[in-house]
Design an enzyme around this catalytic site. Structure first.
Site, short mmCIF file in Angstrom:
data_model
loop_
_atom_site.label_atom_id
_atom_site.label_comp_id
_atom_site.label_asym_id
_atom_site.label_seq_id
_atom_site.Cartn_x
_atom_site.Cartn_y
_atom_site.Cartn_z
N TYR A 1 -56.38 -2.93 18.45
CA TYR A 1 -55.17 -3.20 17.79
C TYR A 1 -54.98 -3.04 16.37
CZ TYR A 1 -51.85 -6.30 15.28
OH TYR A 1 -50.65 -6.71 14.28
N LYS B 1 -52.18 0.12 14.96
CA LYS B 1 -51.37 -0.19 13.70
C LYS B 1 -51.57 0.84 12.64
CE LYS B 1 -48.78 -3.33 13.33
NZ LYS B 1 -47.45 -3.60 14.07
N1 NAI Z 1 -48.67 -12.44 13.67
C1 NAI Z 1 -49.17 -12.02 12.55
O1 NAI Z 1 -49.94 -12.64 11.81
C2 NAI Z 1 -48.76 -10.64 12.15
C3 NAI Z 1 -48.08 -9.84 12.82
N2 NAI Z 1 -47.93 -8.47 12.45
C4 NAI Z 1 -46.96 -7.54 13.15
O2 NAI Z 1 -45.71 -8.18 13.06
C5 NAI Z 1 -45.06 -7.78 14.22
C6 NAI Z 1 -44.47 -8.92 15.01
O3 NAI Z 1 -45.53 -9.69 15.38
P1 NAI Z 1 -45.34 -11.16 15.75
O4 NAI Z 1 -44.13 -11.56 15.66
O5 NAI Z 1 -46.34 -11.96 15.29
O6 NAI Z 1 -45.69 -10.92 17.49
P2 NAI Z 1 -44.94 -11.54 18.88
O7 NAI Z 1 -45.66 -11.05 19.97
O8 NAI Z 1 -44.41 -12.72 18.67
O9 NAI Z 1 -43.66 -10.48 18.73
C7 NAI Z 1 -43.79 -9.01 18.95
C8 NAI Z 1 -42.47 -9.00 19.93
O10 NAI Z 1 -42.42 -7.46 20.45
C9 NAI Z 1 -41.93 -7.57 21.80
N3 NAI Z 1 -42.49 -6.44 22.32
C10 NAI Z 1 -43.76 -6.28 22.81
N4 NAI Z 1 -43.86 -5.20 23.57
C11 NAI Z 1 -42.54 -4.48 23.53
C12 NAI Z 1 -42.10 -3.48 24.14
N5 NAI Z 1 -42.97 -2.63 24.55
N6 NAI Z 1 -40.95 -3.13 24.04
C13 NAI Z 1 -40.13 -3.91 23.38
N7 NAI Z 1 -40.39 -5.10 22.71
C14 NAI Z 1 -41.64 -5.45 22.79
C15 NAI Z 1 -42.36 -8.96 22.17
O11 NAI Z 1 -41.79 -9.20 23.57
C16 NAI Z 1 -42.25 -9.85 21.16
O12 NAI Z 1 -41.12 -10.54 21.12
C17 NAI Z 1 -46.02 -7.00 14.91
O13 NAI Z 1 -45.55 -5.55 15.00
C18 NAI Z 1 -47.44 -7.15 14.38
O14 NAI Z 1 -48.28 -6.10 14.52
C19 NAI Z 1 -48.45 -7.82 11.16
C20 NAI Z 1 -49.25 -8.91 10.69
C21 NAI Z 1 -49.72 -10.26 11.01
C1 LIG Z 2 -63.87 -18.08 14.71
C2 LIG Z 2 -62.47 -19.38 15.12
C3 LIG Z 2 -63.12 -20.64 14.99
O1 LIG Z 2 -62.10 -21.55 14.50
C4 LIG Z 2 -61.49 -18.78 14.59
C5 LIG Z 2 -60.72 -17.80 15.21
C6 LIG Z 2 -59.42 -17.42 14.33
C7 LIG Z 2 -58.92 -16.25 14.66
C8 LIG Z 2 -58.13 -16.21 16.19
C9 LIG Z 2 -57.74 -15.62 13.82
C10 LIG Z 2 -58.60 -15.59 12.34
C11 LIG Z 2 -57.87 -14.25 11.57
C12 LIG Z 2 -56.69 -14.18 12.44
C13 LIG Z 2 -56.36 -12.85 12.24
C14 LIG Z 2 -55.64 -12.39 10.77
O2 LIG Z 2 -54.74 -13.45 10.47
C15 LIG Z 2 -54.93 -11.07 10.68
C16 LIG Z 2 -53.96 -10.99 11.89
C17 LIG Z 2 -52.94 -9.81 11.42
C18 LIG Z 2 -52.26 -8.93 12.70
O3 LIG Z 2 -51.63 -8.10 12.30
C19 LIG Z 2 -52.38 -9.54 13.79
C20 LIG Z 2 -52.65 -11.12 13.95
C21 LIG Z 2 -54.33 -11.27 13.08
C22 LIG Z 2 -55.22 -10.13 14.00
C23 LIG Z 2 -54.70 -12.69 13.28
C24 LIG Z 2 -55.20 -12.88 14.79
C25 LIG Z 2 -56.01 -14.22 14.65
C26 LIG Z 2 -57.00 -14.37 13.81
C27 LIG Z 2 -58.20 -13.27 14.35
#
Ligand code: NAI
Ligand SMILES: C[C@@H](CO)CCC[C@@H](C)[C@H]1CC[C@H]2[C@@H]3[C@H](O)CC4=CC(=O)CC[C@]4(C)[C@H]3CC[C@]12C
EC number: 1.1.1.-
Length: 369
Positions: free
Chosen positions: A159, A163
């Site tokens: 992952y 990214k």
């Molecule tokens: N959730 C987090 O804490 C973080 C997320 N991100 C980034 O933010 C973005 C959004 O993440 P989230 O909303 O958390 O994830 P999510 O899984 O809720 O949303 C991702 C969306 O992309 C769509 N998707 C996946 N594969 C696809 C494909 N082949 N074609 C078209 N659509 C597709 C999914 O159906 C989903 O709706 C991602 O790029 C992720 O890497 C970055 C930092 C932290």
């Molecule tokens: C050791 C466990 C006991 O409670 C806790 C495990 C928590 C994990 C599942 C999360 C801890 C940190 C999270 C990640 C972090 O916030 C950064 C991220 C950035 C992204 O772009 C995608 C999601 C994630 C990797 C996020 C995923 C869940 C954790 C690893």
């Protein structure tokens, strides 16, 4: 965007627009971008909530599509002024293969870039991640760092590796000539761990706590800081970048910005308790209940079980060597680059972000109280 006639009639494309972040971006655009004429929501899986948006003044076009399919992406991008590319496979639990993660996150991003170039779309905002920097495999802390803080980024997990590769593609594409001869302007936003309404992992922790009689057990020392940012503020940053990048192309083009707000610096678990506590859960222990070496062993066992069981079933628990390492390594940001470059101020205070998230958790399942 280019002239006054166009200025009132912007077409935005949001890839991944039905995901956790994507939905907030779509709703934020509808609320906060008055020049919007059409918003295209492109996702592998379309959400039913999109139907409710179709009655408003802005044309909402739902496109079921796959970013790995270049022709589907090109068709969706054609005629858009701005692309906000949030689509991605967010998998740190071993649910998808490394190949699939690469195809969606890297090849998918390349397809979006090429579609912009071919169709003449000039503005591309990419949702990157803190994970492109770290934490690294050596467990080095990144303590309140900014975009210029030196850090040894080492990526072994599919992952973060995907990214980082995708972010590099986006930044290198800045300045490429798009159809018509104008330069492509690209920016990458790097959220830390996003929380807020719709956060699946928060929901999982809540359910787990309910199953354990209203308790969660501390696994990570309270002293390990993990950066978190509210989804509404991350969405707002995307909207602002998209709005400002034409006027400030020379400054913003090819730049990365951490996403930040006033969310407090805490450990991953203590931060979650800000929401789960008011929903009736309790975090047991002021120190981790299990020694670190035992957690490492359990995480390794989970990885082994995942591998052994793969032919039969998908075993993908929250705890694995990678998630344990991320949760156990300090990674927090302290920066004002977004404020300096495009005037970003968080739209939601910490109190608002907290209240909204608590209300959402409570509404999810009913409270444990
Ligand atoms: N959730 C987090 O804490 C973080 C997320 N991100 C980034 O933010 C973005 C959004 O993440 P989230 O909303 O958390 O994830 P999510 O899984 O809720 O949303 C991702 C969306 O992309 C769509 N998707 C996946 N594969 C696809 C494909 N082949 N074609 C078209 N659509 C597709 C999914 O159906 C989903 O709706 C991602 O790029 C992720 O890497 C970055 C930092 C932290
Ligand atoms: C050791 C466990 C006991 O409670 C806790 C495990 C928590 C994990 C599942 C999360 C801890 C940190 C999270 C990640 C972090 O916030 C950064 C991220 C950035 C992204 O772009 C995608 C999601 C994630 C990797 C996020 C995923 C869940 C954790 C690893």
């Amino acid at each position: 965007m280019a002239d006054s006639a166009q200025a009132q009639k912007l077409v935005y494309l949001v890839t991944g627009g039905c995901g956790f972040l994507g939905e907030h971006v779509v709703r934020m655009l509808l609320q906060r971008e008055p020049r919007l004429h059409e918003i295209r929501v492109f996702d592998l899986h379309l959400g039913p909530w999109l139907e409710d948006l179709k009655t408003g003044p802005v044309q909402v076009t739902a496109i079921q599509g796959d970013v790995t399919q270049a022709q589907e992406v090109t068709a969706a991008v054609a005629g858009a002024h701005v692309v906000i590319h949030t689509a991605g496979l967010v998998d740190v639990f071993g649910r998808a293969s490394p190949k699939t993660i690469h195809e969606v996150n890297v090849q998918g991003t390349q397809n979006v870039i090429e579609a912009c170039v071919q169709t003449g779309t000039q503005f591309l905002v990419y949702t990157s991640s803190m994970e492109v920097v770290g934490p690294n495999t050596k467990g080095h802390p990144f303590y309140r760092g900014n975009e210029d803080t030196p850090y040894e980024a080492i990526h072994k997990h599919p992952y973060p590796r995907s990214k980082a590769l995708a972010e590099r593609l986006v930044l290198e594409a800045n300045g490429r000539k798009v159809r018509g001869g104008l330069p492509l302007v690209t920016c990458a936003l790097r959220p830390t761990g996003i929380y807020g309404e719709g956060h699946q992992i928060m929901r999982d922790f809540y359910r787990q706590g309910l199953r354990l009689g209203g308790r969660l057990f501390r696994a990570v020392p309270a002293s390990v800081e993990h950066g978190r940012v509210y989804v509404g503020n991350v969405a707002w940053m995307h909207v602002l970048v998209a709005r400002e990048m034409k006027q400030r192309a020379a400054l913003m083009g090819g730049q990365v910005y951490f996403c930040y707000d006033a969310s407090p610096y805490k450990s991953y678990e203590d931060f979650n308790m800000e929401f789960l506590g008011p929903c009736g859960l309790r975090l047991v222990g002021t120190r981790p209940l299990l020694p670190y070496w035992l957690l490492v062993l359990l995480a390794a066992l989970n990885a082994l079980l995942q591998w052994l069981l793969r032919p039969l079933l998908l075993y993908a628990p929250l705890l694995n060597p990678y998630t344990l390492a991320v949760a156990n390594t300090t990674f927090t940001v302290s920066t004002n680059k977004a404020q300096r470059h495009f005037g970003y101020e968080p739209l939601f205070s910490w109190e608002d972000s907290r209240t909204r998230t608590i209300l959402w958790v409570k509404a999810t399942e009913g409270s444990a109280q």
